[in-house]
Write an enzyme that holds these catalytic residues in place. Structure first.
Site, PDB file in Angstrom:
ATOM      1  N   ARG A  78       0.945  -1.352   0.174  1.00  0.00           N
ATOM      2  CA  ARG A  78      -0.030   0.419   0.089  1.00  0.00           C
ATOM      3  C   ARG A  78       0.804   0.925   0.141  1.00  0.00           C
ATOM      4  NH1 ARG A  78      -4.762   0.377   5.342  1.00  0.00           N
ATOM      5  NH2 ARG A  78      -3.138   0.749   5.807  1.00  0.00           N
ATOM      6  N   LYS A 181      -2.355   6.691   1.381  1.00  0.00           N
ATOM      7  CA  LYS A 181      -2.486   7.040   2.099  1.00  0.00           C
ATOM      8  C   LYS A 181      -1.372   8.138   2.696  1.00  0.00           C
ATOM      9  CE  LYS A 181      -2.118   4.762   6.885  1.00  0.00           C
ATOM     10  NZ  LYS A 181      -4.511   5.411   7.612  1.00  0.00           N
ATOM     11  N   GLU A 217     -16.328   5.483   4.348  1.00  0.00           N
ATOM     12  CA  GLU A 217     -16.209   4.846   5.636  1.00  0.00           C
ATOM     13  C   GLU A 217     -15.831   6.004   6.464  1.00  0.00           C
ATOM     14  OE1 GLU A 217     -11.306   4.786   5.087  1.00  0.00           O
ATOM     15  OE2 GLU A 217     -11.444   6.120   3.650  1.00  0.00           O
TER      16      GLU A 217
HETATM   17  C1  LIG Z   1      -8.329   6.262   6.207  1.00  0.00           C
HETATM   18  C2  LIG Z   1      -8.257   4.785   7.086  1.00  0.00           C
HETATM   19  N1  LIG Z   1      -9.512   4.304   6.300  1.00  0.00           N
HETATM   20  C3  LIG Z   1      -9.157   2.912   6.995  1.00  0.00           C
HETATM   21  C4  LIG Z   1      -7.988   2.686   7.865  1.00  0.00           C
HETATM   22  C5  LIG Z   1      -8.105   1.192   8.175  1.00  0.00           C
HETATM   23  O1  LIG Z   1      -7.038   0.228   8.190  1.00  0.00           O
HETATM   24  P1  LIG Z   1      -6.165  -0.257   8.383  1.00  0.00           P
HETATM   25  O2  LIG Z   1      -6.996  -1.821   8.516  1.00  0.00           O
HETATM   26  O3  LIG Z   1      -5.204  -1.454   6.869  1.00  0.00           O
HETATM   27  O4  LIG Z   1      -5.584   0.161   9.241  1.00  0.00           O
HETATM   28  C6  LIG Z   1      -7.324   3.361   8.114  1.00  0.00           C
HETATM   29  C7  LIG Z   1      -5.720   2.961   9.340  1.00  0.00           C
HETATM   30  O5  LIG Z   1      -5.154   2.950   8.307  1.00  0.00           O
HETATM   31  C8  LIG Z   1      -7.140   5.374   7.698  1.00  0.00           C
HETATM   32  O6  LIG Z   1      -7.074   6.209   7.906  1.00  0.00           O
END
Ligand SMILES: Cc1ncc(COP(=O)(O)O)c(C=O)c1O
Length: 337
Positions: A78, A181, A217
């Site tokens: 990612r 991210k 989300e």
């Molecule tokens: C915007 C956002 N959505 C979802 C997630 C959850 O992702 P992950 O399960 O890979 O930590 C995160 C955290 O990383 C996030 O910042």
């Protein structure tokens, strides 16, 4: 000595961080630093044009004294996507692994003990460190990995929290950077997040930016809903592809649940039996109430104040694998020797 059972999800100084520089088309060897600060050029693109991306994952101390890293390869992938998304030099997966391992080993004394419910949060970050004044990608990058011990993001751990639907701020556009991210997405979410917090909610639920019809989300976590025996989670062009969510889909399938990744209309909130937020930081946070102030609607769950049975089953299995109490049947764990 730290109060392991009451750690916030916040920054606590540890001993070392690991740094690399990308110059002349290649990455340097790692440098171990004991400083919490960086020297940064006043014209660095990371400061001006948002050339920045980060990751977040955790190392868990098991009952057997082994340190477990959860699905680091997915974070490495990612971070490559995020770097490419804002035209930065990607960090090769092997270098990413080397940095994580070194940061964990050098800060071993900060890994919270088994049973505390806490973990060592690992924060890799990359930014454009070369000077540019025109809008263009930097020729130089800095990659840093630091670690900090953390408790759960949403206070109360597995206790149901309240969320507010946000209709006047978009975190990311459909063809924008929502799947990466990158810091800019978080900056864009702050107005909504702070308002939700001021009004007493744990976080905000973002809807799709185009039509405001579908759930995107939950602040820094993905959304899921449970209806009968199905785990349902939004498919969207503008959300971060959560590694926790991917894992919960596999776990749900393995325990005989059906799973669906599809658009989730806001009205469907009235049909779910259980809803929750999931992510590395959030783990699984059951949601007890969702308020949609602009539409004058309230959706309520967990009437007894406890997480629902499916949420609890998924949580126990996920956390069990992470801490080594459950068999790692999916091959998600790497032991840090
Ligand atoms: C915007 C956002 N959505 C979802 C997630 C959850 O992702 P992950 O399960 O890979 O930590 C995160 C955290 O990383 C996030 O910042």
């Amino acid at each position: 000595m730290l109060d392991w059972k009451n750690l916030p999800f916040g920054y606590i100084k540890t001993d070392y961080n690991i740094r690399y520089r990308f110059r002349d088309g290649k990455w340097s060897k790692p440098e171990v630093s004991s400083s919490e600060y960086i020297d940064i050029h006043i014209a660095a693109t990371g400061l001006h044009y948002g050339q920045e991306a980060f990751e977040g994952l955790k190392a868990y101390m098991g009952k057997d004294g082994k340190v477990r890293l959860f699905r680091w390869e997915e974070n490495a992938k990612r971070m490559i996507l995020s770097a490419e998304g804002v035209k930065m030099a990607p960090v090769p997966a092997e270098m990413f692994r080397e940095a994580l391992f070194q940061a964990i080993r050098l800060n071993r004394k900060f890994i919270p003990p088994y049973g505390s419910g806490a973990a060592l949060y690992i924060r890799p970050l990359i930014y454009g460190s070369g000077a540019e004044v025109g809008v263009k990608p930097s020729a130089e990058y800095t990659f840093i990995v630091f670690v900090t011990p953390v408790g759960p993001y949403f206070k109360g751990g597995i206790k149901p929290c309240h969320m507010m639907i946000c209709r006047d701020v978009d975190r990311a556009a459909p063809l924008g950077t929502g799947t990466f991210k990158v810091g800019g997405n978080y900056a864009a979410s702050l107005r909504a997040l702070i308002r939700a917090k001021e009004e007493g909610y744990a976080s905000t639920i973002f809807l799709d930016a185009l039509e405001k019809k579908y759930i995107d989300e939950c602040g820094p976590a993905n959304f899921f809903g449970i209806k009968e025996n199905s785990y349902i989670t939004p498919k969207s062009e503008s959300i971060l592809n959560s590694i926790t969510n991917m894992s919960l889909i596999d776990i749900a399938n393995s325990i005989g649940m059906k799973t669906e990744r599809r658009k989730v209309p806001v009205e469907e909130l009235a049909e779910f039996w259980e809803v929750g937020a999931c992510g590395t930081a959030a783990v699984i946070s059951p949601i007890g109430k969702i308020v949609d102030p602009d539409k004058n609607k309230i959706y309520e769950y967990c009437s007894d104040g406890l997480p629902g049975p499916s949420t609890l089953k998924l949580y126990n299995k996920l956390v069990g694998i992470q801490y080594g109490d459950e068999k790692d049947e999916f091959g998600w764990i790497t032991i840090v020797e």
